[in-house]
Design a protein around this motif. Structure first.
Motif, PDB file in Angstrom:
ATOM      1  N   GLN A   1       2.281   4.322 -10.852  1.00  0.00           N
ATOM      2  CA  GLN A   1       1.027   4.633 -10.170  1.00  0.00           C
ATOM      3  C   GLN A   1       0.981   6.098  -9.737  1.00  0.00           C
ATOM      4  O   GLN A   1      -0.049   6.759  -9.847  1.00  0.00           O
ATOM      5  CB  GLN A   1       0.849   3.728  -8.950  1.00  0.00           C
ATOM      6  N   THR A   2       2.102   6.621  -9.260  1.00  0.00           N
ATOM      7  CA  THR A   2       2.162   8.034  -8.885  1.00  0.00           C
ATOM      8  C   THR A   2       1.860   8.925 -10.080  1.00  0.00           C
ATOM      9  O   THR A   2       1.114   9.913  -9.985  1.00  0.00           O
ATOM     10  CB  THR A   2       3.542   8.369  -8.304  1.00  0.00           C
ATOM     11  N   ARG A   3       2.417   8.608 -11.226  1.00  0.00           N
ATOM     12  CA  ARG A   3       2.153   9.377 -12.439  1.00  0.00           C
ATOM     13  C   ARG A   3       0.697   9.239 -12.862  1.00  0.00           C
ATOM     14  O   ARG A   3       0.078  10.202 -13.350  1.00  0.00           O
ATOM     15  CB  ARG A   3       3.094   8.929 -13.555  1.00  0.00           C
ATOM     16  N   LEU A   4       0.120   8.053 -12.701  1.00  0.00           N
ATOM     17  CA  LEU A   4      -1.291   7.855 -13.039  1.00  0.00           C
ATOM     18  C   LEU A   4      -2.184   8.775 -12.222  1.00  0.00           C
ATOM     19  O   LEU A   4      -3.168   9.338 -12.740  1.00  0.00           O
ATOM     20  CB  LEU A   4      -1.692   6.395 -12.820  1.00  0.00           C
ATOM     21  N   HIS A   5      -1.869   8.958 -10.950  1.00  0.00           N
ATOM     22  CA  HIS A   5      -2.686   9.826 -10.113  1.00  0.00           C
ATOM     23  C   HIS A   5      -2.646  11.279 -10.601  1.00  0.00           C
ATOM     24  O   HIS A   5      -3.559  12.052 -10.318  1.00  0.00           O
ATOM     25  CB  HIS A   5      -2.238   9.746  -8.660  1.00  0.00           C
ATOM     26  N   GLU A   6      -1.593  11.641 -11.321  1.00  0.00           N
ATOM     27  CA  GLU A   6      -1.487  12.999 -11.846  1.00  0.00           C
ATOM     28  C   GLU A   6      -2.389  13.223 -13.064  1.00  0.00           C
ATOM     29  O   GLU A   6      -2.810  14.350 -13.328  1.00  0.00           O
ATOM     30  CB  GLU A   6      -0.026  13.295 -12.243  1.00  0.00           C
ATOM     31  N   VAL A   7      -2.694  12.172 -13.801  1.00  0.00           N
ATOM     32  CA  VAL A   7      -3.404  12.346 -15.072  1.00  0.00           C
ATOM     33  C   VAL A   7      -4.736  11.608 -15.150  1.00  0.00           C
ATOM     34  O   VAL A   7      -5.551  11.893 -16.036  1.00  0.00           O
ATOM     35  CB  VAL A   7      -2.497  11.913 -16.260  1.00  0.00           C
ATOM     36  N   VAL A   8      -4.996  10.666 -14.244  1.00  0.00           N
ATOM     37  CA  VAL A   8      -6.239   9.893 -14.239  1.00  0.00           C
ATOM     38  C   VAL A   8      -6.864  10.008 -12.849  1.00  0.00           C
ATOM     39  O   VAL A   8      -6.230   9.588 -11.868  1.00  0.00           O
ATOM     40  CB  VAL A   8      -5.985   8.407 -14.573  1.00  0.00           C
ATOM     41  N   PRO A   9      -8.055  10.568 -12.710  1.00  0.00           N
ATOM     42  CA  PRO A   9      -8.689  10.653 -11.391  1.00  0.00           C
ATOM     43  C   PRO A   9      -8.802   9.277 -10.741  1.00  0.00           C
ATOM     44  O   PRO A   9      -9.340   8.337 -11.335  1.00  0.00           O
ATOM     45  CB  PRO A   9     -10.075  11.233 -11.698  1.00  0.00           C
ATOM     46  N   GLY A  10      -8.266   9.164  -9.531  1.00  0.00           N
ATOM     47  CA  GLY A  10      -8.290   7.878  -8.848  1.00  0.00           C
ATOM     48  C   GLY A  10      -7.155   6.957  -9.239  1.00  0.00           C
ATOM     49  O   GLY A  10      -6.968   5.902  -8.631  1.00  0.00           O
ATOM     50  N   GLY A  11      -6.406   7.332 -10.291  1.00  0.00           N
ATOM     51  CA  GLY A  11      -5.255   6.525 -10.691  1.00  0.00           C
ATOM     52  C   GLY A  11      -5.599   5.249 -11.422  1.00  0.00           C
ATOM     53  O   GLY A  11      -4.726   4.420 -11.677  1.00  0.00           O
TER      54      GLY A  11
END
Length: 439
Positions: free
Chosen positions: A11-21
């Motif tokens: 989830q932390t990585r998702l927040h880096e590449v997808v707005p809102g995660g």
């Protein structure tokens, strides 16, 4: 306590590449207890597994898009057969005709249909069509949660940054007087509403009255069947309540989770986007992926399953048993007026209230947190035909444990000391706070 270490890392990585995660705001980590938002890796029937190996009975079922269960074999097999011969072509396929005929056989009063991918594709196309047919601009929407990601609707919400002024007005559900006022005071192109929701049935005469008012004032009547289609009936809520709209918009469960939506309606309006009209043409729907073969094959398999079995009856039966079981637990604990499962049996929600009886996000978070710890995942109790007796029993047992903790928090007067992190927050809100992610 379950371990969410790998889910949290992803989830932390998702927040880096997808707005809102997440790719849907309702799927965001801020909709779950902090540090307890599972990242899923697979599903089977009504069960799902996360990146840490935790198993859950799932509810919500892909934001209500899955009624037959994850990996439902007839749908998977139908998709596998067609995609082996290609997915997208430069001309229509026969599958488009067959899928359209299947759809129109289910929906009363619809003469034509056009497929797309997202619900918002079709609701916005309905607005465009209604504006062209009537020569008017303003849209009247019912005071219901959601109709589109596009400007004409999102401009009315708290999350309206970057959207110009919109010509949209609201009326109240089950209130014909409020609808008549809106129609009398504005030049309305179309009236948008869900005929029913999990928590609200149409009052006697309301839908019939809405139809008559639209006819009287020259507005098109549009029914949003995103949730009710294939969950109230295969022909949607309009088949149950017997009122025929000018246009209707479909999506979610029509392909058991595969991406497919539809705009259906009367020929006199739909042809404005076709080639059999002398009027100025409407740019109705033109999508690269609307007719791809996988989703249309999935849809036809869903239709066949509904024809040969009764998924809705199974959802309603298990939903009634779940609601009765959880409400009995809450009543036995003396908190039945604070924790409640309610709604249509195939579309259940849970209500969470604080010691004063006020709907509460912290108490909702506490209930979600305890359910997760006991192997139940869901922002609601929206079920599927794949939910077995064992799944329902598991959920009732999880709710019993969760309700005991809930009562302790009520007795204490608050959730302090019970929650592991910040409470959940509304998905559509003006600021990232109160669940802003610190960089």
């Amino acid at each position: 306590m379950r371990d969410y270490q790998r889910s949290n890392a992803i989830q932390t990585r998702l927040h880096e590449v997808v707005p809102g995660g997440a790719h849907t705001y309702a799927r965001g980590a801020d909709q779950y207890p902090e540090g307890m938002a599972p990242v899923l890796v697979r599903g089977d029937g009504a069960r799902v597994w996360d990146a840490d190996g935790n198993e859950y009975v799932e509810y919500g079922m892909g934001l209500r898009s899955v009624t037959l269960g994850h990996g439902f074999r007839p749908v998977v097999d139908a998709v596998a057969r067609v995609i082996a011969d290609g997915v997208n072509f430069s001309r229509p396929t026969e599958l488009e005709l067959l899928a359209a005929e299947d759809f129109l056989s289910l929906v009363p009063g619809a003469d034509m249909v056009k497929f797309a991918k997202n619900g918002s594709d079709t609701t916005t196309a309905a607005v465009r069509l209604a504006r062209a047919a009537t020569g008017r601009e303003t849209v009247a929407v019912c005071d219901q949660p959601f109709f589109s990601v596009d400007d004409w609707f999102i401009g009315m919400t708290e999350m309206n940054a970057g959207i110009p002024a919109v010509s949209t007005v609201r009326f109240r559900y089950n209130d014909l007087e409020s609808l008549e006022t809106v129609l009398r005071d504005n030049e309305i192109a179309c009236v948008f509403l869900e005929q029913a929701t999990a928590l609200a049935e149409p009052a006697p005469g309301f839908l019939e009255g809405a139809r008559a008012l639209c006819d009287r004032f020259g507005a098109l009547l549009v029914f949003d069947e995103m949730i009710t289609g294939f969950r109230w009936s295969a022909g949607g809520a309009q088949r149950i309540y017997g009122v025929v709209p000018d246009l209707s918009c479909w999506g979610k469960a029509m392909a058991n989770g595969f991406p497919l939506s539809a705009l259906a309606g009367k020929r006199e309006f739909m042809e404005l986007g076709g080639l059999r009209t002398d009027a100025d043409r409407v740019f109705l729907l033109s999508t690269t992926h609307g007719p791809e073969t996988a989703s249309l094959a999935a849809f036809r398999a869903v239709v066949e399953t509904y024809r040969t079995s009764d998924p809705i009856a199974r959802m309603e039966e298990s939903g009634r048993r779940l609601a009765a079981g959880v409400n009995a637990i809450a009543a036995d604990l003396g908190i039945g007026d604070r924790l409640e499962v309610t709604g249509r049996p195939s579309c259940l929600v849970f209500l969470t209230r604080d010691p004063e009886g006020v709907p509460s996000q912290p108490y909702r978070t506490l209930f979600l947190q305890e359910l997760l710890d006991h192997g139940v995942l869901g922002q609601s109790f929206v079920n599927s035909a794949a939910h077995t007796d064992a799944d329902i029993d598991h959920t009732i047992d999880a709710c019993q444990a969760a309700a005991k903790t809930y009562r302790k928090a009520l007795e204490q007067g608050g959730t302090d000391g019970f929650l592991t992190g910040r409470p959940v927050a509304p998905a559509l809100r003006r600021t990232a706070a109160p669940r802003r992610i610190e960089e």
